[in-house]
Design an enzyme around this catalytic site. Sequence first.
Site, PDB file in Angstrom:
ATOM      1  N   ARG A 291       0.834  -1.217   0.000  1.00 13.21           N
ATOM      2  CA  ARG A 291       0.000   0.000   0.000  1.00 13.21           C
ATOM      3  C   ARG A 291       0.868   1.266   0.000  1.00 13.21           C
ATOM      4  NH1 ARG A 291      -3.042  -3.592  -0.862  1.00 13.21           N
ATOM      5  NH2 ARG A 291      -5.183  -3.842  -0.138  1.00 13.21           N
TER       6      ARG A 291
ATOM      7  N   SER B  37     -10.841  -0.653   2.826  1.00 18.89           N
ATOM      8  CA  SER B  37     -10.152  -0.761   4.119  1.00 18.89           C
ATOM      9  C   SER B  37      -9.752   0.633   4.583  1.00 18.89           C
ATOM     10  CB  SER B  37      -8.862  -1.585   3.985  1.00 18.89           C
ATOM     11  OG  SER B  37      -9.128  -2.868   3.506  1.00 18.89           O
TER      12      SER B  37
ATOM     13  N   GLU C 205      -5.146   3.827   5.789  1.00 20.31           N
ATOM     14  CA  GLU C 205      -4.792   3.532   4.396  1.00 20.31           C
ATOM     15  C   GLU C 205      -5.369   4.624   3.501  1.00 20.31           C
ATOM     16  OE1 GLU C 205      -6.747   1.703   1.134  1.00 20.31           O
ATOM     17  OE2 GLU C 205      -5.910  -0.220   1.809  1.00 20.31           O
TER      18      GLU C 205
END
Length: 338
Positions: A163, A237, A333
């Site tokens: 990520r 998420s 995130e």
Amino acid sequence: MLRNYSLRHHNTFGLDVLCNYACKVHDAGRLEVLFRDGYFGGERWLVLGGGSNVLFLEDYYDGLVLLIENKGITLSQDLGDEVVVSIAAGEEWTGFVQQMVKAGLGGVENLTLIPGKVGAAPMQNIGAYGVELKDVFHSLQAFDTQTGEIVEFLPEDCEFGYRNSVFKTLYRNRFIILGIDLRLKKNPVVKLDYGSIRQELTSMQADNPGIEEVSMAIEKIRRSKLPDPQHIGNAGSFFKNPIVHPAMFDLLKSEFPDMPGYHSDDGNTKLAAGWLIEKAGWKGFRKGDAGVYDKQALVLVNYGKATGADIWELALEIQYSVKTMFGITLEPEVNIIR
Ligand code: FAD
Ligand code: EPU
């Protein structure tokens, strides 16, 4: 240039945020004009693709929002076993994946149904079901807002990680991605090792699955767990899965024997943030219109009228509670726009 433009349909939390100016970008020429006019000098600016990985904390964004709308998917090179496909940043990621699956070109089928546009995919090196963008990445072209030039990035320039990429770190707020090139396989080898892919394929009676079946299986799994932003506002998420030293994992395991942990590429252990949040009692929690999705605790949702501040307040409470219970700090995130 659009003045006092609502971004409600440009962020999947569905927040009714107004921005000072918005500008649709159909080609690099538009960026060159903005550059010459000095927009990248002092003005606050932000790029949006589909807005599926952002949370605005305020109802007004005092600056320029660039809405990436350039289009085009072309087969640009034949490398024998592989082809290089060039995709404009403004293409929808999901539509692109569907086209590749249909054409029998393998590599992105595990990334089925990830919302948003192609230009954002390298930003956080999108990943799902055992595949990350970096696994198929060839190169990208980006507009440098400091020099007004278009620059080519190769894999080693992008510093892709879990990520993460150089565009989120060193080059945050500098480059605008215009297009990406991916290497796809003419004779795909399917990747079935993550979670319940095999189980889903068995229930579909797909004995010898190809990329089309894998894509369908992943679509089914995703639809069963993740809320559709068309119906419930969310950005996937909310936090990253924390990565800890194996010794830390052993310690946690001694106190919480059922805690899941996965091998991470760097030799450490990746924890399941969804498990930590569920264990801390948040799954299905709702305060006003901000909540924690009842089928996936890692997804924060807007049931309708929550503000960015409401969602952020909930995120901070969750972060605090997970820290208190496990000693682990969850990192967002989602890109937080202050
Ligand atoms: P945006 O939200 O518009 O932008 C994200 C960031 O990238 C922002 O910082 C923005 O400024 C920047 N940006 C966008 N376009 C450009 C550009 N052209 N040039 C430079 N900067 C740019 N992500 C995963 O990795 N895996 C998943 O499985 C996954 N599942 C999801 C499921 C749901 C239901 C939702 C809502 C989200 C999910 N996401 C997932 C997150 C999201 O889909 C991805 O991060 C996606 O790549 C974001 O694309 P976007 O166009 O919406 O980006
Ligand atoms: N879990 C729980 N409770 C929950 C949710 C998850 O206990 O409410 C545990 C389960 O043990 C499960 C494990 O967490 O086995 C992993 O769950 P899942 O397979 O759903 O994946 P995730 O870790 O929650 C990550 C990505 C997703 C990606 C999936 C599939 C991150 C931050 N998220 O989620 O990406 O789709 O894996 O690969 O890495 C996103 O980035 O927005 C996103 C949705």
